[in-house]
Design a protein around this motif. Structure first.
Motif, mmCIF file in Angstrom:
data_model
loop_
_atom_site.group_PDB
_atom_site.id
_atom_site.type_symbol
_atom_site.label_atom_id
_atom_site.label_comp_id
_atom_site.label_asym_id
_atom_site.label_seq_id
_atom_site.Cartn_x
_atom_site.Cartn_y
_atom_site.Cartn_z
ATOM 1 N N ASP A 86 0.823 -1.212 0.000
ATOM 2 C CA ASP A 86 0.000 0.000 0.000
ATOM 3 C C ASP A 86 0.858 1.263 0.000
ATOM 4 O O ASP A 86 0.389 2.344 -0.360
ATOM 5 C CB ASP A 86 -0.919 0.011 1.233
ATOM 6 C CG ASP A 86 -1.897 -1.152 1.210
ATOM 7 O OD1 ASP A 86 -2.666 -1.246 0.225
ATOM 8 O OD2 ASP A 86 -1.894 -1.954 2.152
ATOM 9 N N GLY A 87 2.101 1.141 0.445
ATOM 10 C CA GLY A 87 3.014 2.264 0.482
ATOM 11 C C GLY A 87 4.419 1.787 0.749
ATOM 12 O O GLY A 87 4.630 0.671 1.249
ATOM 13 N N ILE A 88 5.401 2.624 0.408
ATOM 14 C CA ILE A 88 6.813 2.277 0.603
ATOM 15 C C ILE A 88 7.510 3.405 1.339
ATOM 16 O O ILE A 88 7.328 4.585 1.003
ATOM 17 C CB ILE A 88 7.515 2.023 -0.747
ATOM 18 C CG1 ILE A 88 6.898 0.806 -1.442
ATOM 19 C CG2 ILE A 88 9.022 1.815 -0.555
ATOM 20 C CD1 ILE A 88 7.455 0.540 -2.838
ATOM 21 N N VAL A 89 8.307 3.049 2.342
ATOM 22 C CA VAL A 89 9.147 4.007 3.072
ATOM 23 C C VAL A 89 10.601 3.691 2.755
ATOM 24 O O VAL A 89 11.012 2.521 2.749
ATOM 25 C CB VAL A 89 8.902 3.928 4.590
ATOM 26 C CG1 VAL A 89 9.932 4.767 5.363
ATOM 27 C CG2 VAL A 89 7.489 4.399 4.923
ATOM 28 N N VAL A 90 11.372 4.726 2.473
ATOM 29 C CA VAL A 90 12.808 4.574 2.218
ATOM 30 C C VAL A 90 13.559 5.313 3.311
ATOM 31 O O VAL A 90 13.452 6.536 3.425
ATOM 32 C CB VAL A 90 13.205 5.145 0.838
ATOM 33 C CG1 VAL A 90 14.712 4.969 0.602
ATOM 34 C CG2 VAL A 90 12.398 4.493 -0.274
ATOM 35 N N SER A 91 14.286 4.588 4.158
ATOM 36 C CA SER A 91 15.134 5.247 5.162
ATOM 37 C C SER A 91 16.450 5.622 4.487
ATOM 38 O O SER A 91 17.058 4.817 3.786
ATOM 39 C CB SER A 91 15.360 4.343 6.375
ATOM 40 O OG SER A 91 15.992 3.134 6.007
ATOM 41 N N HIS A 92 16.902 6.869 4.724
ATOM 42 C CA HIS A 92 17.953 7.459 3.880
ATOM 43 C C HIS A 92 18.680 8.518 4.696
ATOM 44 O O HIS A 92 18.094 9.169 5.569
ATOM 45 C CB HIS A 92 17.262 8.101 2.673
ATOM 46 C CG HIS A 92 18.152 8.515 1.538
ATOM 47 N ND1 HIS A 92 19.056 9.563 1.619
ATOM 48 C CD2 HIS A 92 18.231 8.041 0.262
ATOM 49 C CE1 HIS A 92 19.661 9.708 0.446
ATOM 50 N NE2 HIS A 92 19.184 8.801 -0.393
ATOM 51 N N GLY A 93 19.956 8.718 4.428
ATOM 52 C CA GLY A 93 20.685 9.809 5.065
ATOM 53 C C GLY A 93 20.143 11.153 4.635
ATOM 54 O O GLY A 93 19.594 11.303 3.543
ATOM 55 N N THR A 94 20.315 12.171 5.480
ATOM 56 C CA THR A 94 19.694 13.471 5.214
ATOM 57 C C THR A 94 20.439 14.324 4.195
ATOM 58 O O THR A 94 19.836 15.158 3.528
ATOM 59 C CB THR A 94 19.554 14.279 6.516
ATOM 60 O OG1 THR A 94 20.856 14.509 7.081
ATOM 61 C CG2 THR A 94 18.681 13.550 7.524
ATOM 62 N N ASP A 95 21.751 14.143 4.063
ATOM 63 C CA ASP A 95 22.542 15.091 3.263
ATOM 64 C C ASP A 95 22.140 15.138 1.800
ATOM 65 O O ASP A 95 22.177 16.203 1.178
ATOM 66 C CB ASP A 95 24.036 14.782 3.397
ATOM 67 C CG ASP A 95 24.595 15.217 4.745
ATOM 68 O OD1 ASP A 95 23.895 15.964 5.459
ATOM 69 O OD2 ASP A 95 25.721 14.810 5.083
#
Length: 330
Positions: A77-86
């Motif tokens: 139903d949805g996708i989350v991508v954890s990622h560095g902020t820079d």
């Protein structure tokens, strides 16, 4: 009510970092992040696809992330991508063009402090990202500090504060308040079919204009293989044409088939090459206005356009097209 099924794609970043002899480095898995987060009302599947500081996220990684999202777009139903902020705003902007007409919400998030630190902002950011992935319309978003931003309008504006990102020139899509998750601006849902297109040309440059800038540097870039340039010009898009004639250099580049995009150094509001003589001169030479796009969105849109084999005229037309909310056109 059916429990939403979400996918977490973990790529590293501060949110997943641990202490090492050489400083913070990504080391926590997506499953570890989820375990530290605690109970949330969604069914979540985790897939670790990268383990990188986002300073090392480059076009090759953009393509990998886009392929993974595309692969699983019909399974969740949805996708989350954890990622560095820079470089998260760059990734969010590029995914907007690589995954046009995406059929589910894709939400990037990260943190200023690692998840394993007691007072980290990571749990809150991750919870908001999951909520956005479950509730927002299809699109590419960035969730940070209790707000959800359209990905192609996001900019990192602070290095250490928790409110590190801002939505530039459009309001946030959603906020978390004492009343809960509130969608502020419903995004237009495209009826088109999502197609994965990761063809890009990364031989581009982003230049900030300053008094004394030598136009010969632009020619040197072209001679070194640069195929397109975004210039952060003054104010509404003004460029020097006395003594150091940047305007003439822009004209020469455009006649060589190298598109030059004129954006503003000002974070907010638009570039408008028609208002002042210094802008009109650049416009007459063929400079292409970025309007109110962020620099992150302008440079990734240029990469994608060149990757499609567009010439200067086609790039100009493309920059006068609103693909997914990245630009406001009069």
């Amino acid at each position: 009510m059916t429990t939403k099924k979400l996918l977490l794609l973990s790529t590293g970043g501060t949110i997943a970092s641990v202490v090492s002899d050489s400083g913070l480095v990504p080391g926590e898995s997506g499953e570890s992040l989820l375990k530290m987060l605690g109970r949330i009302p969604y069914k979540i599947v985790v897939k670790d696809i990268l383990e990188l500081d986002s300073s090392n996220i480059q076009p090759e990684e953009w393509k990998l992330i886009a392929r993974e999202i595309y692969k699983y777009r019909n399974d969740y139903d949805g996708i989350v991508v954890s990622h560095g902020t820079d470089t998260m705003a760059y990734t969010a902007s590029m995914l907007t063009f690589m995954l046009q007409n995406i059929n589910l919400p894709v939400v990037l998030t990260g943190s200023q402090v690692p998840m394993n630190v007691i007072l980290s902002d990571a749990p809150g950011n991750l919870r908001v990202a999951f909520a956005a992935a479950a509730k927002c319309a299809p699109g590419i978003y960035l969730a940070f500090d209790r707000q959800v931003i359209l990905g192609c309008r996001s900019v990192k504006v602070r290095t250490t504060s928790f409110n590190a990102f801002e939505s530039v020139n459009v309001p946030p899509v959603a906020r978390v308040t004492s009343d809960g998750f509130e969608i502020q601006k419903a995004e237009k849902v495209s009826n088109g079919q999502c197609k994965l297109n990761t063809d890009i040309d990364a031989n581009v440059s982003l230049v900030k204009l300053f008094p004394g800038f030598d136009p010969r540097l632009l020619h040197a870039m072209a001679q070194s293989g640069c195929h397109g340039i975004v210039i952060e010009a003054y104010g509404l898009g003004g460029m020097t044409y006395i003594r150091r004639n940047l305007v003439a250099a822009v004209g020469k580049l455009i006649r060589r088939g190298i598109p030059v995009i004129a954006s503003s150094q000002c974070l907010y509001e638009r570039s408008d090459l028609t208002k002042y003589e210094v802008g009109q001169q650049a416009l007459l030479q063929g400079a292409i206005s970025a309007h109110d796009m962020t620099s992150e969105s302008a440079i990734t849109k240029l990469m994608w356009a060149l990757g499609q084999g567009m010439d200067v005229a086609a790039v100009a037309k493309f920059f006068n097209t609103n693909v997914a909310g990245e630009v406001t056109l009069n």
